[in-house]
Scaffold this active site. Structure first.
Site: not given
Ligand code: PSU
Ligand code: MN
Length: 319
Positions: A30, A164
């Site tokens: 990405e 995360k």
């Protein structure tokens, strides 16, 4: 070099185009992490290290972006420098993709929009250290990353270090289970949490053999599933951050975001920066390390997958 897909121009670098033609393993990456994840020039240095890690694993990196109405499939060193140093490149997730492509501007792809590009380009592997997921408090805010929805639509193997801890990882795992997205932890029992080796949740599956992972991903698609196949790998022991420390920092940041009225598209970036500040920059260092280790594992697994596919093709077993 631009190859026209019906309506969607794909601009490959010569190296990536050749690799796909030859059946050399390729790993898509990405670009949102370059433009929004880290400050310049750390972002450029990290993007280069991530590409080198894919190569060290045995595959060719293809960083994805949007430029002048085309999907970039692979970037040159100058391209990486430009994405890293140009201010204001928008974060483009799956739902933003049509508007930005049609408008002809630059864009940085999230996991979701990178998967769309990877599948159009015929790249079966993708690496990102941290996927989006179900946000904490999503019961009230409905904030669920488009990454999860895209996993239900793109036949791509995704390597990550979990997500995360700004997210609700338990609910993220529930979502993936409901939507038949396999989650396999490579060489570990637990679902990792980006900077932390464990999220406190056991992984649904553990596999230690890259050949088995390749076979399982192909079997998933042979069964008719149109979803992604998720593979997690934890941050290295020496780069990991203590779970309780990160958890505390995130609880504080989530509270601050609520008080400041921050929600929606900007929330992920706000929370990640708040955690970086609270851990004195150690999380930013861990961030770079985990991006690299994921990329290396993705290169290794993509290479095993390419060998598996070529063997299966010889035996006439691939549809
Ligand atoms: N790292 C993470 N979580 C993330 C991201 C990086 O641990 O969510 C970035 C990725 O680019 C991911 C995007 O695709 O944020 C998801 O944003 P959103 O939650 O707005 O869908
Ligand atoms: Mn969101």
């Amino acid at each position: 070099m631009t190859i026209s897909h019906p309506g969607i121009p794909l601009r490959y670098t010569d190296e990536v185009r050749q690799a796909l033609h030859d059946g050399t393993p390729v790993v898509a990456l990405e670009s949102n992490v370059i433009t929004h994840g880290l400050p310049y020039p750390d972002n450029a240095a990290t993007a280069r290290k991530v590409e080198a890690a894919v190569r060290a694993g045995g595959a060719v990196p293809a960083t994805i972006g949007i430029d002048r109405g085309a999907l970039r499939i692979g970037m040159t060193d100058e391209d990486i420098e430009r994405y890293a140093s140009t201010p204001g490149i928008p974060k483009v997730s799956s739902r933003d993709l049509p508007v930005v492509l049609a408008g002809g501007g630059m864009g940085a792809t999230t996991v979701a929009s990178s998967l769309i590009a990877a599948e159009l380009a015929g790249i079966p592997f993708f690496s990102s250290a941290g996927i989006g997921g179900v946000h904490r408090g999503a019961q009230d805010t409905f904030d669920i990353s488009s990454d999860l929805i895209q996993f239900t639509r793109s036949k791509v193997a995704v390597v990550c270090a979990g997500a995360k801890m700004i997210l609700d990882l338990g609910l993220t795992l529930e979502y993936l289970e409901t939507h038949c997205v396999p989650v396999v932890s490579y060489g570990s029992d637990d679902f990792p949490a980006f900077y932390c080796r464990s999220s406190g949740h056991r992984s649904p599956q553990r596999l230690d053999d890259p050949e088995h992972i390749a076979a399982a991903a192909e079997t998933h698609w042979a069964l008719g599933n149109r979803s992604s196949f998720l593979i997690t790998t934890p941050v290295r022991e020496e780069d990991a951050i203590d779970f309780d420390e990160v958890d505390r920092a995130i609880r504080d940041a989530v509270g601050a975001a609520q008080r400041e009225g921050i929600s929606g598209q900007g929330l992920t970036k706000y929370l990640m920066h708040a955690v970086d500040a609270a851990t004195g920059g150690r999380s930013a260092t861990a961030n770079m390390a985990v991006l690299e280790s994921c990329a290396q594992v993705a290169g290794t697994l993509a290479a095993a997958h390419a060998r598996y596919r070529s063997r299966a093709a010889q035996q006439g077993a691939v549809r």
